[in-house]
Design an enzyme around this catalytic site. Structure first.
Site, PDB file in Angstrom:
ATOM      1  CG  ASP A 160      36.368  21.488  60.675  1.00 18.23           C
ATOM      2  OD1 ASP A 160      36.206  22.568  60.081  1.00 18.23           O
ATOM      3  OD2 ASP A 160      36.145  21.336  61.884  1.00 18.23           O
ATOM      4  CG  ASN A 210      28.612  24.437  56.570  1.00 17.07           C
ATOM      5  OD1 ASN A 210      29.020  23.414  56.039  1.00 17.07           O
ATOM      6  ND2 ASN A 210      29.066  24.829  57.760  1.00 17.07           N
TER       7      ASN A 210
END
Ligand code: IPE
Ligand code: MG
Length: 225
Positions: free
Chosen positions: A2, A50
């Site tokens: 991330d 996502n």
């Protein structure tokens, strides 16, 4: 993995540059893990959630995945890396699916390290899918007969060990639907370092932290002595 987007934005660059930089560092980290004796490394590359990102960002990520399988995989394969992709691969474009299968098959007998890439992956999907697969494999049995061990054999990580250390980069302190079942006793490590900056030194910090933990698995310290 991330923090790619923020890494780029801090430099006034498009988020895609962060993804490119983030992907570029993976090979060295995988090889370093193999050198250190880590036998399994799972990278959360793309979650089921996502897909809801802007279309151009999704397409950058897909492009990087294809590029990775095409260019870097041969070097990783030569280094003894076995690739395993977990997740709902059927959700990807046919040519990407084909590349995923080919890379998995080509590296199936490698033993230095298993690089598990979680793509179109969600922990809840994994558990639900495991129950459905178990039922399909055992049509005569009632789900009341399903055991934890049997369910684990139908997860996408069947035959892989459970998670020992879960590292999250980018400052967030949550699991975000990663390996939920498999992380039941994982040691958690959170760092503010953004993924493109997570290098060998940062990995060593995470491993040093892990080495200091006492894993009791629900027992008392006395029982472990
Ligand atoms: C990478 O980082 C995660 C992927 C989906 C590849 P992010 O894209 O989440 O970066 P931030 O959190 O916006 O910085
Ligand atoms: Mg993020």
């Amino acid at each position: 993995m991330d923090g790619n987007g923020r890494w780029a934005q801090k430099r006034h660059m498009p988020r895609s540059v962060g993804h490119i930089k983030g992907a570029a560092g993976v090979k060295a980290l995988v090889e370093y893990c193999a050198k250190l004796g880590v036998k399994y490394l799972t990278l959360f590359a793309f979650s089921t959630e996502n897909w809801s990102r802007p279309a151009d960002e999704v397409s950058t990520l897909m492009g990087l995945f294809v590029q990775y399988l095409e260019k870097e995989m041969s070097a990783l394969a030569a280094a003894g890396v076995r690739l395993k992709v977990i997740g709902d691969v059927a959700g990807f474009a046919p040519d990407l699916q084909q590349r995923i299968h080919a890379a998995g098959a080509a590296t199936a007998n490698n033993t230095a390290i298993t690089l598990c890439v979680a793509a179109n992956y969600g922990g809840r999907w994994d558990v639900l899918h495991a129950v459905q697969n178990w039922q399909a494999a055992n049509p005569q049995q009632s789900v009341t007969e399903l055991t934890e061990a049997a369910l684990a054999q139908h997860l996408s990580t069947a035959n892989m060990p459970e998670v020992d250390l879960l590292i999250r980069t980018g400052g967030e302190q949550r699991i975000s639907n990663f390996l939920l079942w498999q992380s039941a006793y994982a040691e958690l490590y959170f760092t503010d370092v953004l993924w493109p900056d997570f290098d060998q030194a940062e990995l060593l910090k995470a491993l040093a932290s892990y080495a200091q933990r006492t894993r009791r698995f629900g027992l008392t310290t006395e029982q472990l002595a």
